[in-house]
Design a protein around this motif. Structure first.
Motif, PDB file in Angstrom:
ATOM      1  N   ALA A 184       8.020   3.269  -6.483  1.00 15.36           N
ATOM      2  CA  ALA A 184       8.599   4.270  -5.580  1.00 15.36           C
ATOM      3  C   ALA A 184       7.916   4.182  -4.226  1.00 15.36           C
ATOM      4  CB  ALA A 184       8.426   5.666  -6.153  1.00 15.36           C
ATOM      5  N   SER A 185       8.721   4.306  -3.196  1.00 16.01           N
ATOM      6  CA  SER A 185       8.172   4.323  -1.845  1.00 16.01           C
ATOM      7  C   SER A 185       8.922   5.368  -1.045  1.00 16.01           C
ATOM      8  CB  SER A 185       8.281   2.951  -1.180  1.00 16.01           C
ATOM      9  OG  SER A 185       9.638   2.593  -1.016  1.00 16.01           O
ATOM     10  N   SER A 186       8.247   5.876  -0.043  1.00 18.20           N
ATOM     11  CA  SER A 186       8.907   6.807   0.862  1.00 18.20           C
ATOM     12  C   SER A 186       8.317   6.616   2.241  1.00 18.20           C
ATOM     13  CB  SER A 186       8.725   8.253   0.402  1.00 18.20           C
ATOM     14  OG  SER A 186       7.371   8.632   0.470  1.00 18.20           O
ATOM     15  N   ASP A 198       6.750  -6.669  -0.041  1.00 20.75           N
ATOM     16  CA  ASP A 198       7.780  -6.944   0.974  1.00 20.75           C
ATOM     17  C   ASP A 198       9.191  -6.664   0.459  1.00 20.75           C
ATOM     18  OD1 ASP A 198       5.773  -7.768   2.758  1.00 20.75           O
ATOM     19  OD2 ASP A 198       5.811  -9.792   1.917  1.00 20.75           O
ATOM     20  N   ASP A 199       9.370  -5.536  -0.214  1.00 19.96           N
ATOM     21  CA  ASP A 199      10.669  -5.091  -0.734  1.00 19.96           C
ATOM     22  C   ASP A 199      11.231  -5.980  -1.839  1.00 19.96           C
ATOM     23  OD1 ASP A 199      10.761  -2.828   0.907  1.00 19.96           O
ATOM     24  OD2 ASP A 199      11.625  -3.969   2.558  1.00 19.96           O
ATOM     25  N   ILE A 200      10.396  -6.780  -2.453  1.00 16.77           N
ATOM     26  CA  ILE A 200      10.812  -7.608  -3.589  1.00 16.77           C
ATOM     27  C   ILE A 200       9.941  -7.214  -4.780  1.00 16.77           C
ATOM     28  CG2 ILE A 200      10.996  -9.945  -4.511  1.00 16.77           C
ATOM     29  CD1 ILE A 200      11.356 -10.905  -1.597  1.00 16.77           C
ATOM     30  N   SER A 249       0.803  -1.220   0.000  1.00 19.79           N
ATOM     31  CA  SER A 249       0.000   0.000   0.000  1.00 19.79           C
ATOM     32  C   SER A 249       0.841   1.278   0.000  1.00 19.79           C
ATOM     33  CB  SER A 249      -0.955   0.008   1.188  1.00 19.79           C
ATOM     34  OG  SER A 249      -0.222  -0.015   2.396  1.00 19.79           O
ATOM     35  N   ASP A 250       2.077   1.212   0.473  1.00 22.63           N
ATOM     36  CA  ASP A 250       2.916   2.409   0.522  1.00 22.63           C
ATOM     37  C   ASP A 250       3.824   2.551  -0.696  1.00 22.63           C
ATOM     38  OD1 ASP A 250       4.522   0.254   1.181  1.00 22.63           O
ATOM     39  OD2 ASP A 250       5.741   1.379   2.608  1.00 22.63           O
TER      40      ASP A 250
END
Length: 150
Positions: A91-93, A125-127, A44-45
Motif C-alpha cells: 500500500a502506498s499513499s 518503482d511501481d512494479i 520507502s513510501d
C-alpha cells in the motif's frame, strides 16, 4: 484561511496512522517453528504486510492476523499441515497528490512438517512481485481460493 494549518496537521496525522501501523490490525504471532522466511524489498513510501488466514472450508477463511514486513528479513511461523491463505499486500499513499493505491498477492500454502519456505516480496518503482518457494527452490504458484461468488 486560518484553518489551512489545521488541515495540514490533520492530513499528516492521517498519513502517519496509515503508514505507522496504528490501524488496529491484529498482529499475527504464529506458533511453532518459524518456517517461512520473508525477504522484503520496497520503496520507502510503500507499506508491505503479510495477512495470514486458515482455510476452514471452500471459500471460507479464518483471519489469524498480520505481520508488517518493515524489515529486510522477517521470520514467520505457519502451522504445518493446515491449508493457509497468505495474502501479501503493498500500500502506498501520497499526501501531496491525494492518491492511494493497494495491491495484493494471494498464495495458498500447506506447510509440511520440518520444511522451510522462502518468500520474496518486492515493490520497487511501481512494479511488484512475490515469489514463494520451498527451501529446495520449487516455486509455489500464486493462487487464491478460486471462484467464491457469494
Amino acid at each position: 484561511m486560518s484553518f489551512a494549518p489545521a488541515r495540514v496537521v490533520a492530513g499528516l496525522l492521517g498519513v502517519a496512522v496509515l503508514l505507522g501501523g496504528c490501524s488496529g490490525i491484529k498482529t499475527y504471532r504464529g506458533a511453532g517453528d518459524k518456517n517461512l522466511h520473508v525477504a522484503t524489498v520496497r520503496d520507502s513510501d510503500v507499506r508491505a504486510d503479510l495477512h495470514v488466514h486458515w482455510i476452514v472450508a471452500p471459500c471460507k477463511t479464518e483471519y489469524l492476523g498480520s505481520v508488517e514486513l518493515d524489515r529486510p528479513h522477517t521470520e514467520v511461523a505457519i502451522a504445518a499441515g493446515r491449508p493457509t491463505l497468505l495474502v501479501f499486500t503493498f500500500a502506498s499513499s501520497s499526501f501531496w497528490s491525494n492518491t492511494r493505491s493497494a495491491i495484493r498477492y494471494d498464495a495458498v500454502l500447506t506447510p509440511a512438517i520440518g520444511r522451510r519456505y522462502l518468500a520474496e516480496a518486492r515493490y520497487l518503482d511501481d512494479i511488484y512481485n512475490v515469489d514463494l518457494r520451498e527451501a529446495d527452490g520449487r516455486l509455489i504458484e500464486a493462487q487464491g481460493l478460486g471462484r467464491c461468488d457469494g
